[in-house]
Design a protein around this motif. Structure first.
Motif, PDB file in Angstrom:
ATOM      1  N   ALA A  25     -67.375   3.476  -9.456  1.00 19.40           N
ATOM      2  CA  ALA A  25     -67.082   2.368 -10.359  1.00 19.40           C
ATOM      3  C   ALA A  25     -65.659   1.853 -10.158  1.00 19.40           C
ATOM      4  O   ALA A  25     -65.426   0.638 -10.146  1.00 19.40           O
ATOM      5  CB  ALA A  25     -67.284   2.814 -11.810  1.00 19.40           C
ATOM      6  N   ILE A  26     -64.711   2.756  -9.983  1.00 20.13           N
ATOM      7  CA  ILE A  26     -63.331   2.343  -9.737  1.00 20.13           C
ATOM      8  C   ILE A  26     -63.245   1.544  -8.439  1.00 20.13           C
ATOM      9  O   ILE A  26     -62.610   0.487  -8.378  1.00 20.13           O
ATOM     10  CB  ILE A  26     -62.397   3.564  -9.680  1.00 20.13           C
ATOM     11  N   SER A  27     -63.890   2.050  -7.407  1.00 17.93           N
ATOM     12  CA  SER A  27     -63.869   1.360  -6.122  1.00 17.93           C
ATOM     13  C   SER A  27     -64.456  -0.032  -6.227  1.00 17.93           C
ATOM     14  O   SER A  27     -63.893  -1.006  -5.703  1.00 17.93           O
ATOM     15  CB  SER A  27     -64.645   2.177  -5.086  1.00 17.93           C
ATOM     16  N   GLN A  28     -65.588  -0.168  -6.924  1.00 20.92           N
ATOM     17  CA  GLN A  28     -66.227  -1.466  -7.029  1.00 20.92           C
ATOM     18  C   GLN A  28     -65.389  -2.426  -7.865  1.00 20.92           C
ATOM     19  O   GLN A  28     -65.276  -3.614  -7.548  1.00 20.92           O
ATOM     20  CB  GLN A  28     -67.633  -1.322  -7.635  1.00 20.92           C
ATOM     21  N   ALA A  29     -64.789  -1.928  -8.944  1.00 24.91           N
ATOM     22  CA  ALA A  29     -63.942  -2.780  -9.774  1.00 24.91           C
ATOM     23  C   ALA A  29     -62.741  -3.302  -8.988  1.00 24.91           C
ATOM     24  O   ALA A  29     -62.387  -4.483  -9.070  1.00 24.91           O
ATOM     25  CB  ALA A  29     -63.474  -2.004 -11.006  1.00 24.91           C
ATOM     26  N   LEU A  30     -62.119  -2.432  -8.203  1.00 28.25           N
ATOM     27  CA  LEU A  30     -60.968  -2.854  -7.403  1.00 28.25           C
ATOM     28  C   LEU A  30     -61.395  -3.739  -6.231  1.00 28.25           C
ATOM     29  O   LEU A  30     -60.619  -4.556  -5.750  1.00 28.25           O
ATOM     30  CB  LEU A  30     -60.209  -1.628  -6.890  1.00 28.25           C
ATOM     31  N   PHE A  31     -62.618  -3.586  -5.771  1.00 29.63           N
ATOM     32  CA  PHE A  31     -63.158  -4.413  -4.695  1.00 29.63           C
ATOM     33  C   PHE A  31     -63.127  -5.885  -5.085  1.00 29.63           C
ATOM     34  O   PHE A  31     -62.850  -6.761  -4.271  1.00 29.63           O
ATOM     35  CB  PHE A  31     -64.593  -3.978  -4.402  1.00 29.63           C
ATOM     36  N   PHE A  32     -63.387  -6.146  -6.374  1.00 32.13           N
ATOM     37  CA  PHE A  32     -63.362  -7.523  -6.849  1.00 32.13           C
ATOM     38  C   PHE A  32     -62.008  -7.914  -7.419  1.00 32.13           C
ATOM     39  O   PHE A  32     -61.856  -9.001  -7.971  1.00 32.13           O
ATOM     40  CB  PHE A  32     -64.447  -7.732  -7.918  1.00 32.13           C
ATOM     41  N   GLY A  33     -61.044  -7.027  -7.327  1.00 28.02           N
ATOM     42  CA  GLY A  33     -59.680  -7.366  -7.715  1.00 28.02           C
ATOM     43  C   GLY A  33     -59.548  -7.733  -9.161  1.00 28.02           C
ATOM     44  O   GLY A  33     -59.847  -6.949 -10.058  1.00 28.02           O
ATOM     45  N   VAL A  58     -67.702   6.160   1.022  1.00 25.36           N
ATOM     46  CA  VAL A  58     -66.730   7.167   0.591  1.00 25.36           C
ATOM     47  C   VAL A  58     -65.475   7.099   1.460  1.00 25.36           C
ATOM     48  O   VAL A  58     -64.341   7.200   0.967  1.00 25.36           O
ATOM     49  CB  VAL A  58     -67.357   8.570   0.640  1.00 25.36           C
ATOM     50  N   ALA A  59     -65.667   6.907   2.756  1.00 25.24           N
ATOM     51  CA  ALA A  59     -64.523   6.783   3.663  1.00 25.24           C
ATOM     52  C   ALA A  59     -63.706   5.542   3.327  1.00 25.24           C
ATOM     53  O   ALA A  59     -62.466   5.562   3.396  1.00 25.24           O
ATOM     54  CB  ALA A  59     -65.007   6.726   5.115  1.00 25.24           C
ATOM     55  N   GLU A  60     -64.379   4.462   2.945  1.00 26.55           N
ATOM     56  CA  GLU A  60     -63.671   3.240   2.553  1.00 26.55           C
ATOM     57  C   GLU A  60     -62.819   3.487   1.320  1.00 26.55           C
ATOM     58  O   GLU A  60     -61.688   2.994   1.225  1.00 26.55           O
ATOM     59  CB  GLU A  60     -64.675   2.117   2.263  1.00 26.55           C
ATOM     60  N   ILE A  61     -63.369   4.216   0.358  1.00 27.54           N
ATOM     61  CA  ILE A  61     -62.634   4.505  -0.870  1.00 27.54           C
ATOM     62  C   ILE A  61     -61.314   5.212  -0.543  1.00 27.54           C
ATOM     63  O   ILE A  61     -60.271   4.928  -1.140  1.00 27.54           O
ATOM     64  CB  ILE A  61     -63.487   5.364  -1.816  1.00 27.54           C
ATOM     65  N   GLN A  62     -61.357   6.100   0.410  1.00 26.39           N
ATOM     66  CA  GLN A  62     -60.157   6.848   0.773  1.00 26.39           C
ATOM     67  C   GLN A  62     -59.095   5.972   1.419  1.00 26.39           C
ATOM     68  O   GLN A  62     -57.922   6.330   1.444  1.00 26.39           O
ATOM     69  CB  GLN A  62     -60.548   7.994   1.714  1.00 26.39           C
ATOM     70  N   ARG A  63     -59.510   4.797   1.924  1.00 29.03           N
ATOM     71  CA  ARG A  63     -58.558   3.890   2.584  1.00 29.03           C
ATOM     72  C   ARG A  63     -58.114   2.755   1.671  1.00 29.03           C
ATOM     73  O   ARG A  63     -57.289   1.932   2.079  1.00 29.03           O
ATOM     74  CB  ARG A  63     -59.196   3.295   3.847  1.00 29.03           C
ATOM     75  N   GLU A  64     -58.627   2.687   0.471  1.00 33.54           N
ATOM     76  CA  GLU A  64     -58.335   1.550  -0.400  1.00 33.54           C
ATOM     77  C   GLU A  64     -56.890   1.548  -0.878  1.00 33.54           C
ATOM     78  O   GLU A  64     -56.244   2.599  -0.998  1.00 33.54           O
ATOM     79  CB  GLU A  64     -59.276   1.567  -1.610  1.00 33.54           C
ATOM     80  N   ASN A  65     -56.404   0.343  -1.201  1.00 28.01           N
ATOM     81  CA  ASN A  65     -55.081   0.220  -1.786  1.00 28.01           C
ATOM     82  C   ASN A  65     -55.072   0.883  -3.165  1.00 28.01           C
ATOM     83  O   ASN A  65     -56.091   0.930  -3.864  1.00 28.01           O
ATOM     84  CB  ASN A  65     -54.691  -1.253  -1.928  1.00 28.01           C
ATOM     85  N   THR A  66     -53.918   1.383  -3.552  1.00 24.44           N
ATOM     86  CA  THR A  66     -53.811   2.071  -4.834  1.00 24.44           C
ATOM     87  C   THR A  66     -53.258   1.134  -5.904  1.00 24.44           C
ATOM     88  O   THR A  66     -52.678   0.092  -5.600  1.00 24.44           O
ATOM     89  CB  THR A  66     -52.906   3.301  -4.710  1.00 24.44           C
ATOM     90  N   THR A  67     -53.436   1.520  -7.147  1.00 24.40           N
ATOM     91  CA  THR A  67     -52.963   0.719  -8.267  1.00 24.40           C
ATOM     92  C   THR A  67     -52.548   1.645  -9.398  1.00 24.40           C
ATOM     93  O   THR A  67     -52.645   2.874  -9.281  1.00 24.40           O
ATOM     94  CB  THR A  67     -54.062  -0.258  -8.741  1.00 24.40           C
ATOM     95  N   SER A  68     -52.080   1.084 -10.489  1.00 22.20           N
ATOM     96  CA  SER A  68     -51.745   1.875 -11.678  1.00 22.20           C
ATOM     97  C   SER A  68     -52.882   1.754 -12.681  1.00 22.20           C
ATOM     98  O   SER A  68     -53.468   0.684 -12.850  1.00 22.20           O
ATOM     99  CB  SER A  68     -50.436   1.387 -12.305  1.00 22.20           C
ATOM    100  N   VAL A  69     -53.197   2.859 -13.344  1.00 21.91           N
ATOM    101  CA  VAL A  69     -54.374   2.920 -14.209  1.00 21.91           C
ATOM    102  C   VAL A  69     -53.980   3.344 -15.618  1.00 21.91           C
ATOM    103  O   VAL A  69     -53.252   4.325 -15.800  1.00 21.91           O
ATOM    104  CB  VAL A  69     -55.413   3.913 -13.639  1.00 21.91           C
ATOM    105  N   LEU A  70     -54.477   2.604 -16.603  1.00 21.37           N
ATOM    106  CA  LEU A  70     -54.330   2.984 -18.006  1.00 21.37           C
ATOM    107  C   LEU A  70     -55.636   3.629 -18.455  1.00 21.37           C
ATOM    108  O   LEU A  70     -56.713   3.059 -18.280  1.00 21.37           O
ATOM    109  CB  LEU A  70     -54.045   1.751 -18.871  1.00 21.37           C
TER     110      LEU A  70
END
Length: 264
Positions: free
Chosen positions: A250-258, A132-144
């Motif tokens: 799910a969002i975190s994991q999807a962005l983890f794999f770019g 959860v702490a990692e999620i808070q530090r993740e880079n942001t993106t734009s979402v549709l």
């Protein structure tokens, strides 16, 4: 119930976990198949699977962890593609992400997740907090967001913004989704399957992926229909009605794999 029927009842959801864990339908499904083959070769293991989801996921976890260790130990040589594949496999290893997926997407209790991962329950709690702490530090993106139910769309918007991401746009139909992407390409897509005008979120996503590649998370009330093991099927899948923690994971994991493609 026969052992075959017992396992079959849980297979769609094990595929969901395996795909999210590996970032790929083909890789995740291959690990599930390897788990079943291991069970066929081991009578004791096969008998343990009669006890439900936990032993099945635990068996999968051992197969998955063993494969990772084998790659890590033999990490030398090979062409560029093989090296890239090894690098990708290394990225699926953090225990904290396993704990988060098990307790959110798969809805296991911390005690069950501990048994699956062969760690203590306190370790699971700690790992989830780390994730959860990692999620808070993740880079942001734009979402549709492609969703035809206004209340759910607004709920997803609020959740996405709470994670620090921006909304690229919202769409209730395939046509609207194409119009949004014509203006700005998103970095992530959240897509319902059945849309307002009878169009399909799957088709809308196909339109988008013809323009560019980005991770996609599908949301459906009938996940079993898209977790059969056929190809192509989604890599990331959330069941309606969903919990916000599940969407976050799910969002975190999807962005983890770019830019890993959601459909193989």
């Amino acid at each position: 119930m026969s052992i075959g029927a017992e396992i079959a009842a849980h297979l769609p959801f094990l595929r969901r976990y395996a795909r999210a864990l590996t970032g790929s339908q083909s890789t995740g499904d291959a690990f599930v198949q390897a788990t079943l083959e291991a069970a066929l070769a081991d009578e004791e293991l096969a008998d343990s699977l009669r006890e439900g989801r936990v032993p099945l996921y635990a068996a999968f976890n051992k197969v998955w962890a063993s494969a990772y260790m084998e790659v890590a130990e033999n990490d030398s040589g090979g062409n560029g593609h093989e090296a890239a594949a090894r690098d990708q496999l290394k990225r699926i290893t953090p225990l904290n992400r396993q704990a988060l997926l098990l307790t959110t997407v798969e809805d296991f209790t911390p005690a069950d997740a501990a048994q699956i991962m062969d760690v203590s329950e306190s370790d699971v709690d700690r790992l989830v907090q780390e994730a959860v702490a990692e999620i808070q530090r993740e880079n942001t993106t734009s979402v549709l967001i492609i969703e035809d139910e206004p209340l759910i769309s607004m709920q997803l918007e609020d959740l996405v913004r709470s994670l620090g991401h921006e909304i690229c746009g919202t769409a209730a139909t395939r046509t609207q989704a194409k119009e949004v992407v014509a203006e700005k390409t998103p970095g992530l897509v959240l897509a319902d399957i059945q849309l307002a005008d009878g169009s399909s979120g799957l088709d809308a996503v196909d339109d988008i992926l013809a323009i560019d590649t980005m991770p996609v998370i599908f949301i459906t009330a009938y996940p079993e229909r898209l977790l059969t093991g056929d190809r192509p099927e989604p890599t990331y899948l959330i069941t309606k009605p969903f919990q916000e923690d599940t969407v976050r994971a799910a969002i975190s994991q999807a962005l983890f794999f770019g830019s890993t493609r959601p459909l193989d």
